[in-house]
Design a protein around this motif. Sequence first.
Motif, mmCIF file in Angstrom:
data_model
loop_
_atom_site.group_PDB
_atom_site.id
_atom_site.type_symbol
_atom_site.label_atom_id
_atom_site.label_comp_id
_atom_site.label_asym_id
_atom_site.label_seq_id
_atom_site.Cartn_x
_atom_site.Cartn_y
_atom_site.Cartn_z
ATOM 1 N N SER A 12 0.825 -1.205 0.000
ATOM 2 C CA SER A 12 0.000 0.000 0.000
ATOM 3 C C SER A 12 0.860 1.256 0.000
ATOM 4 O O SER A 12 0.491 2.276 -0.599
ATOM 5 C CB SER A 12 -0.932 0.003 1.222
ATOM 6 O OG SER A 12 -1.841 -1.082 1.173
ATOM 7 N N THR A 16 2.037 3.439 -6.074
ATOM 8 C CA THR A 16 1.534 4.805 -6.245
ATOM 9 C C THR A 16 0.314 4.792 -7.162
ATOM 10 O O THR A 16 0.292 4.104 -8.179
ATOM 11 C CB THR A 16 2.614 5.708 -6.840
ATOM 12 O OG1 THR A 16 3.052 5.159 -8.096
ATOM 13 C CG2 THR A 16 3.815 5.802 -5.912
ATOM 14 N N HIS A 17 -0.695 5.554 -6.783
ATOM 15 C CA HIS A 17 -1.890 5.642 -7.611
ATOM 16 C C HIS A 17 -2.625 6.929 -7.283
ATOM 17 O O HIS A 17 -2.543 7.463 -6.172
ATOM 18 C CB HIS A 17 -2.805 4.435 -7.384
ATOM 19 C CG HIS A 17 -3.162 4.197 -5.953
ATOM 20 N ND1 HIS A 17 -4.167 4.881 -5.306
ATOM 21 C CD2 HIS A 17 -2.622 3.350 -5.036
ATOM 22 C CE1 HIS A 17 -4.249 4.456 -4.061
ATOM 23 N NE2 HIS A 17 -3.331 3.533 -3.861
ATOM 24 N N HIS A 18 -3.342 7.427 -8.265
ATOM 25 C CA HIS A 18 -4.108 8.654 -8.083
ATOM 26 C C HIS A 18 -5.281 8.638 -9.051
ATOM 27 O O HIS A 18 -5.120 8.325 -10.226
ATOM 28 C CB HIS A 18 -3.234 9.885 -8.341
ATOM 29 C CG HIS A 18 -3.976 11.180 -8.213
ATOM 30 N ND1 HIS A 18 -4.394 11.677 -7.002
ATOM 31 C CD2 HIS A 18 -4.382 12.071 -9.161
ATOM 32 C CE1 HIS A 18 -5.031 12.827 -7.200
ATOM 33 N NE2 HIS A 18 -5.034 13.090 -8.494
ATOM 34 N N THR A 19 -6.459 8.963 -8.539
ATOM 35 C CA THR A 19 -7.667 9.036 -9.362
ATOM 36 C C THR A 19 -8.298 10.408 -9.188
ATOM 37 O O THR A 19 -8.540 10.838 -8.057
ATOM 38 C CB THR A 19 -8.675 7.943 -8.967
ATOM 39 O OG1 THR A 19 -8.063 6.658 -9.086
ATOM 40 C CG2 THR A 19 -9.902 7.996 -9.858
ATOM 41 N N PHE A 96 -4.752 -2.262 -7.541
ATOM 42 C CA PHE A 96 -5.422 -0.968 -7.540
ATOM 43 C C PHE A 96 -6.405 -0.896 -8.701
ATOM 44 O O PHE A 96 -6.102 -1.288 -9.820
ATOM 45 C CB PHE A 96 -4.397 0.162 -7.678
ATOM 46 C CG PHE A 96 -4.995 1.464 -8.130
ATOM 47 C CD1 PHE A 96 -5.696 2.260 -7.241
ATOM 48 C CD2 PHE A 96 -4.889 1.874 -9.456
ATOM 49 C CE1 PHE A 96 -6.272 3.452 -7.660
ATOM 50 C CE2 PHE A 96 -5.447 3.067 -9.882
ATOM 51 C CZ PHE A 96 -6.144 3.864 -8.978
ATOM 52 N N ASN A 100 -11.966 1.828 -6.701
ATOM 53 C CA ASN A 100 -11.864 1.382 -5.315
ATOM 54 C C ASN A 100 -11.982 2.572 -4.367
ATOM 55 O O ASN A 100 -11.384 3.628 -4.612
ATOM 56 C CB ASN A 100 -10.528 0.676 -5.058
ATOM 57 C CG ASN A 100 -10.440 -0.686 -5.709
ATOM 58 O OD1 ASN A 100 -11.416 -1.180 -6.276
ATOM 59 N ND2 ASN A 100 -9.277 -1.302 -5.650
ATOM 60 N N ASN A 102 -10.702 2.645 -1.465
ATOM 61 C CA ASN A 102 -9.594 2.630 -0.500
ATOM 62 C C ASN A 102 -8.279 2.163 -1.114
ATOM 63 O O ASN A 102 -7.466 1.540 -0.439
ATOM 64 C CB ASN A 102 -9.949 1.729 0.681
ATOM 65 C CG ASN A 102 -10.261 0.306 0.239
ATOM 66 O OD1 ASN A 102 -10.544 0.054 -0.933
ATOM 67 N ND2 ASN A 102 -10.204 -0.638 1.156
ATOM 68 N N GLY A 103 -8.044 2.435 -2.397
ATOM 69 C CA GLY A 103 -6.763 2.072 -2.984
ATOM 70 C C GLY A 103 -6.667 0.607 -3.343
ATOM 71 O O GLY A 103 -7.417 0.119 -4.192
ATOM 72 N N LEU A 104 -5.759 -0.128 -2.690
ATOM 73 C CA LEU A 104 -5.528 -1.537 -3.020
ATOM 74 C C LEU A 104 -6.593 -2.431 -2.397
ATOM 75 O O LEU A 104 -7.040 -2.201 -1.272
ATOM 76 C CB LEU A 104 -4.157 -1.992 -2.507
ATOM 77 C CG LEU A 104 -2.905 -1.346 -3.092
ATOM 78 C CD1 LEU A 104 -1.669 -2.081 -2.592
ATOM 79 C CD2 LEU A 104 -2.932 -1.337 -4.605
ATOM 80 N N ALA A 295 -1.338 5.131 -12.214
ATOM 81 C CA ALA A 295 -1.154 3.906 -11.426
ATOM 82 C C ALA A 295 0.159 3.245 -11.793
ATOM 83 O O ALA A 295 0.313 2.710 -12.892
ATOM 84 C CB ALA A 295 -2.317 2.946 -11.663
#
Length: 459
Positions: A12, A16-19, A96, A100, A102-104, A295
């Motif tokens: 987690s 790295t991820h961003h929406t 991811f 979602n 909550n991320g992962l 992502a």
Amino acid sequence: MERFWAWFAERSERVTHHTERIPLDALDGWRRAEGSGNIAHRTGKFFTIEGLHVHIPGAPVPRWSQPILNQPEVGILGILVKEIDGVLHCLMQAKFEPGNCNGLQLSPTVQATRSNYMRVHQGKAVPYLDYFRNTAGNRVVADVLQSEQGAWFYQKRNRNMIVEVRDEVPLADDFHWLTFGQLHQLLGVANLINMDARTVLACLPFAASGPHPLADVPAVADDFHRSVVRSCSAAEGSLHPTVDIVSWITGIRAQTDVHTRAAPLNRLSHWYQKDGVISHASGLFFDVMAVDVAAGSREVAGWSQPMIEPRGQGVAAFVVRRIDGVLHVLAHARIEPGYVDVVEIAPTVQCTPQSRRVLPSGARPPFLDTVLQAPREQIRYAVSLSEEGGRFFHAVNRYLIVEADIDVEGSPDFRWVTLHQLTELLRHSHYLNVQARTLVACLHSLSLRSPSAPVAARP
């Protein structure tokens, strides 16, 4: 479990991820068709968002129009299993998805549309895919086509697979081995095991024809727990023979007319585009919106896409009852416009309660009050779980198993069935909808532990 949580926390932090929400008109790589306004990818692959006219004669709401996802490809949802030190383990992925909350979340070993695994996006290859595309030399435990949400998808199907491998399997960073017992414990953690993993777990042929593995274990002392264990075995009997359950579903399918017709997305009654979102005039049901995604752990590093965002949290509940000491589930024969075969077995109650206020009284689920007003001691299972995060944005249902002694005499759309009957039907396509499959997985988790036992809560 400590090792799993340490690994999940590390993934987690590292992934790295961003929406980010964007207007529909700002989508990159997607186009609006002239005239209809339907939304499609420039490659013609992945999925489209179109309009649909629906007519179900005799239904409480006989006609309506709505946007719907059209994704005719058959994807692969597969869990790889392997015996390690005499215990069967599942290879799960921390994945991811842009929807979602909550991320992962934990996903199957492989979760891929045909466009993804054919690399239409020109991204990286899907890990472990070959185990499911070529099963020679390995043992196929389950392999069946199953539907997805028939209210939001038009005739969408995925291949649900469990494949046992005997050779060594190299372990990639985003993957972790977990036992079935651990996974069933983790089902009690909110928004952790994703929808695709749950539907595959439900397809496990879990003691359908013989005694349950815990049938003779002295620890099975709780009466309710014992009734769940007995419900897993055909040897314990059932209120209705399985052939009668199949005949019940077949009869409803044969007598039900569902007429659907494609329609232009930009000319649907009561649906309007404003501020970059397509919404219903009531402000209820769902929106069609768009996101821009970054992502680092996915096959491509960034993309944008349209999504469906529901208005409000849904409820999906099985009402259960002990009959001659065997737990029975109250199954509902549910009609949805996107089903391949008109009707599928659904939870006793499946709805978004706040949307009920604009619908006629006949559209209210018959046992909604039984579920929403159940005393604490009758709620045998309760957890909030996310739906498919690749197409739905922050879609969460409250999954419940509620024990109640209710009368369904004269209710042609409901039947009492056992867990072993549901497991048997899951060997075949299009009998249980995706929400019912999640609840089957939850019931299996109850058979593996006492209802009073703690779940593997996140630290």
